[in-house]
Design a protein around this motif. Structure first.
Motif, PDB file in Angstrom:
ATOM      1  N   LYS A 228      -0.468  -6.561  49.943  1.00 21.21           N
ATOM      2  CA  LYS A 228      -0.358  -6.554  51.369  1.00 21.21           C
ATOM      3  C   LYS A 228      -1.895  -6.707  51.679  1.00 21.21           C
ATOM      4  CE  LYS A 228       0.101  -3.406  55.540  1.00 21.21           C
ATOM      5  NZ  LYS A 228       0.508  -2.004  55.883  1.00 21.21           N
ATOM      6  N   GLN A 229      -3.021  -6.287  51.033  1.00 17.44           N
ATOM      7  CA  GLN A 229      -4.146  -6.536  51.350  1.00 17.44           C
ATOM      8  C   GLN A 229      -4.488  -7.963  51.350  1.00 17.44           C
ATOM      9  OE1 GLN A 229      -6.774  -3.753  49.244  1.00 17.44           O
ATOM     10  NE2 GLN A 229      -5.095  -2.506  48.861  1.00 17.44           N
ATOM     11  N   VAL A 230      -3.735  -8.841  50.647  1.00 15.56           N
ATOM     12  CA  VAL A 230      -4.313 -10.275  50.638  1.00 15.56           C
ATOM     13  C   VAL A 230      -3.912 -10.689  52.158  1.00 15.56           C
ATOM     14  CG1 VAL A 230      -3.493 -12.567  49.721  1.00 15.56           C
ATOM     15  CG2 VAL A 230      -3.570 -10.534  48.356  1.00 15.56           C
TER      16      VAL A 230
ATOM     17  N   GLN B 153     -13.086  -9.903  42.737  1.00 15.29           N
ATOM     18  CA  GLN B 153     -12.266  -8.695  42.666  1.00 15.29           C
ATOM     19  C   GLN B 153     -10.981  -8.440  42.328  1.00 15.29           C
ATOM     20  OE1 GLN B 153     -12.691  -5.716  45.834  1.00 15.29           O
ATOM     21  NE2 GLN B 153     -13.202  -4.016  44.491  1.00 15.29           N
ATOM     22  N   ALA B 154     -10.506  -7.937  41.478  1.00 15.43           N
ATOM     23  CA  ALA B 154      -9.112  -7.665  41.217  1.00 15.43           C
ATOM     24  C   ALA B 154      -8.529  -6.317  41.356  1.00 15.43           C
ATOM     25  CB  ALA B 154      -8.740  -8.011  39.802  1.00 15.43           C
ATOM     26  N   LYS B 155      -7.446  -6.129  41.806  1.00 16.50           N
ATOM     27  CA  LYS B 155      -6.716  -4.927  42.182  1.00 16.50           C
ATOM     28  C   LYS B 155      -5.223  -4.658  41.536  1.00 16.50           C
ATOM     29  CE  LYS B 155      -9.291  -4.683  46.371  1.00 16.50           C
ATOM     30  NZ  LYS B 155      -9.095  -4.585  48.159  1.00 16.50           N
TER      31      LYS B 155
ATOM     32  N   PHE C 227      -0.672  -6.582  42.491  1.00 17.54           N
ATOM     33  CA  PHE C 227      -1.695  -7.138  41.935  1.00 17.54           C
ATOM     34  C   PHE C 227      -2.130  -8.120  42.650  1.00 17.54           C
ATOM     35  CE2 PHE C 227      -3.316 -10.887  40.032  1.00 17.54           C
ATOM     36  CZ  PHE C 227      -4.435 -10.555  39.252  1.00 17.54           C
ATOM     37  N   ASN C 228      -3.526  -8.254  42.856  1.00 22.66           N
ATOM     38  CA  ASN C 228      -4.212  -9.231  43.639  1.00 22.66           C
ATOM     39  C   ASN C 228      -5.432  -9.595  43.101  1.00 22.66           C
ATOM     40  OD1 ASN C 228      -6.672  -8.258  44.686  1.00 22.66           O
ATOM     41  ND2 ASN C 228      -5.371  -7.271  46.563  1.00 22.66           N
ATOM     42  N   VAL C 229      -6.068 -10.826  43.090  1.00 23.10           N
ATOM     43  CA  VAL C 229      -7.456 -11.139  43.032  1.00 23.10           C
ATOM     44  C   VAL C 229      -7.926 -11.992  43.909  1.00 23.10           C
ATOM     45  CG1 VAL C 229      -6.560 -13.502  41.699  1.00 23.10           C
ATOM     46  CG2 VAL C 229      -8.793 -12.395  41.435  1.00 23.10           C
ATOM     47  N   THR C 230      -9.174 -11.877  44.326  1.00 21.18           N
ATOM     48  CA  THR C 230      -9.718 -12.180  45.443  1.00 21.18           C
ATOM     49  C   THR C 230     -11.244 -12.870  45.233  1.00 21.18           C
ATOM     50  OG1 THR C 230     -10.590  -9.983  46.471  1.00 21.18           O
ATOM     51  CG2 THR C 230      -8.480 -10.734  47.424  1.00 21.18           C
ATOM     52  N   TRP C 231     -11.775 -13.507  46.237  1.00 24.07           N
ATOM     53  CA  TRP C 231     -12.742 -14.183  45.851  1.00 24.07           C
ATOM     54  C   TRP C 231     -13.472 -14.330  47.234  1.00 24.07           C
ATOM     55  CZ3 TRP C 231     -15.383 -19.014  47.320  1.00 24.07           C
ATOM     56  CH2 TRP C 231     -16.654 -19.177  46.735  1.00 24.07           C
TER      57      TRP C 231
ATOM     58  N   PRO D 139     -19.428 -18.431  53.659  1.00 23.84           N
ATOM     59  CA  PRO D 139     -18.277 -18.564  54.639  1.00 23.84           C
ATOM     60  C   PRO D 139     -16.743 -18.647  54.022  1.00 23.84           C
ATOM     61  CG  PRO D 139     -19.188 -20.792  54.117  1.00 23.84           C
ATOM     62  CD  PRO D 139     -19.686 -19.658  53.366  1.00 23.84           C
ATOM     63  N   LEU D 140     -16.506 -18.664  52.942  1.00 19.79           N
ATOM     64  CA  LEU D 140     -15.183 -18.996  52.326  1.00 19.79           C
ATOM     65  C   LEU D 140     -14.603 -17.490  51.499  1.00 19.79           C
ATOM     66  CD1 LEU D 140     -12.921 -21.200  51.638  1.00 19.79           C
ATOM     67  CD2 LEU D 140     -14.058 -21.454  49.544  1.00 19.79           C
ATOM     68  N   SER D 141     -13.266 -17.170  51.831  1.00 16.28           N
ATOM     69  CA  SER D 141     -12.604 -16.353  51.075  1.00 16.28           C
ATOM     70  C   SER D 141     -11.286 -16.753  50.514  1.00 16.28           C
ATOM     71  CB  SER D 141     -12.544 -15.183  51.915  1.00 16.28           C
ATOM     72  OG  SER D 141     -11.883 -15.391  53.120  1.00 16.28           O
TER      73      SER D 141
END
Length: 461
Positions: free
Chosen positions: A150-152, A235-237, A266-270, A274-276
């Motif tokens: 959900k956080q994605v 970051q990974a969760k 599970f998620n991985v974000t970067w 200006p970019l995510s």
């Protein structure tokens, strides 16, 4: 970027125990912490109030074979409280780079009284709440919390006013809070008069409401999460949920056998400059057990989501794609009851005058379905669309007013499994009362389109 908009974004960012991550649902400036950042001791009160005057038009529901709709067209006004919340958060430095922290959050509705706290989050700990430890190795915590999947939503979402984002509606199927479900627990159902009646074969799960077994925008009770440190923008969760209400085999469970509910997320974000970018995965097992002899008691469902957002100075644009896969739970030799539900969204905002213009388009349909008509809000072969357009007028770093237009275009068609009229049932999270039989409560009628004009105010503290 407009200075007032930047100030408002900063105010939203400090709403968690540390430095808040991006919005994680369709609610404005969602309060979700990044627990490993703050190191100071003390307790903080925070919150968000967002109220929208809504004028809604509900179209006729899907007509039957004789061309007659069960529900007529309906026009009415309401006030929507889009994910309002307040909470306490605190942190204690334990030394050696380690700290303990907690958060207790409650849903609040300034415009109305709600007595159904277990289903609305209108109780302390009903929204994102946990106790945990932070160190150089990351964060681990226990409690009620949004899943990493959900956080994605926050990676691609640009709409932070009035609950008009596609997140948790056309993306994520629907929104749910609660424990892992079990068919032996009682459920609450609308009895047509606005009250609820307990039903269930194996007893009542008295302390917790169980979450929807088809939703993917989930805030789960009894969850354990681990978040890695942020390294080079990555970051990974990870999350799993305890199956508090798993039941032994008995005559109360379905003929298919004993369900053993499980969920992993599970998620991985970067994020850099200006970019995510974010990737999310969620896995469910045993949440939709078959009710027939020889059926599958523990079908495997999964969802994958990819999103990105780019801030180009005077504005930003985001996009997301999702693929939900519901597994087959039919008996051996019966038609496959699996279904795939792809969805996508494009949204953004652009600074104009003392505020920002924002908009979104999303669409979803159901494919690869032969032995089933509907799962959740999706219907085999039917497409649903959602359009949003609005303007935020920034009054201060913590307060803004906004106007909004939104339309949910639900699909109508003929049931490919047995004939008859059918329709999708996508609708707002915590939205105004819908067009059911009595027009005062319950879910959206099948195939009903919803057109909304809104005027709102949002304040964060």
């Amino acid at each position: 970027m407009n200075k007032k908009l930047m100030a408002l974004a900063v105010a939203a960012a400090v709403a968690g125990p540390g430095l808040a991550v991006a919005q994680t649902s369709n609610t404005p400036t969602s309060i979700v912490p990044s627990p490993g950042v703050a190191t100071s001791n003390g307790i903080t009160l925070y919150g968000r109030l967002d109220e929208t005057i809504m004028y809604d038009k509900f179209s006729k529901s899907a007509p039957n074979a004789a061309g007659v709709s069960a529900n007529s067209e309906l026009k009415k006004s309401d006030i929507q409280s889009a994910g309002n919340a307040m909470g306490f958060k605190g942190r204690e430095d334990l030394g050696g780079g380690t700290s303990a922290w907690f958060q207790l959050e409650i849903g609040v509705w300034p415009s109305e009284r709600l007595d159904t706290g277990t289903s609305t989050g209108n109780n302390w700990g009903g929204r994102n709440s946990a106790v945990g430890l932070s160190s150089g190795a990351g964060d681990i915590f226990l409690g009620v919390w949004d899943t990493p999947y959900k956080q994605v939503f926050g990676v691609w979402n640009s709409l932070t006013s009035g609950g008009f984002s596609a997140a948790g509606i056309t993306i994520g199927m629907s929104d749910a809070t609660g424990a892992l479900n079990n068919v032996a627990c009682a459920a609450t159902v609308n009895n047509g008069t606005g009250s609820v009646t307990a039903t269930g074969a194996g007893g009542v799960c008295t302390t917790e409401l169980t979450a929807s077994n088809t939703a993917w925008s989930r805030r789960m009770n009894n969850s354990v999460q681990y978040w890695t440190p942020i390294m080079g923008g990555f970051q990974a969760k990870f999350m799993t949920t305890m199956a508090n209400y798993q039941s032994p085999g008995s005559s109360a469970v379905p003929l298919s056998g004993t369900a053993k509910p499980q969920e992993y997320s599970f998620n991985v974000t970067w994020a850099r400059g200006p970019l995510s970018v974010g990737l999310g995965y969620d896995y469910h097992k045993g949440l939709r057990p078959s009710a027939v002899a020889g059926g599958e008691a523990n079908p495997k469902d999964s969802a994958v989501q990819l999103g990105a957002k780019w801030n180009f100075g005077p504005g930003e644009i985001g996009a997301g794609y999702e693929q939900i896969t519901y597994g087959n739970n039919a008996a051996s030799g019966a038609a496959d009851t699996g279904m795939k539900v792809p969805a996508y969204v494009v949204n953004g905002r652009f600074n104009v005058g003392p505020g920002a213009l924002w908009g979104s388009y999303s669409a979803t349909d159901a494919t690869s379905c032969t032995g089933v008509n509907a799962i959740g809000t999706a219907v085999c072969g039917l497409k649903a669309k959602m359009y949003s357009l609005g303007y935020d007028y920034v009054l201060s770093k913590r307060t803004k007013m906004y106007v909004a237009y939104n339309k949910i275009d639900n699909g109508q068609g003929t049931n490919p499994v047995g004939g008859g009229a059918v329709g999708t049932t996508y609708y707002y999270i915590a939205g105004p009362a819908t067009n059911n039989l009595n027009g005062t409560s319950g879910g959206n009628a099948a195939g009903t389109d919803v057109t909304t004009f809104g005027l709102g105010i949002q304040h964060v503290f």
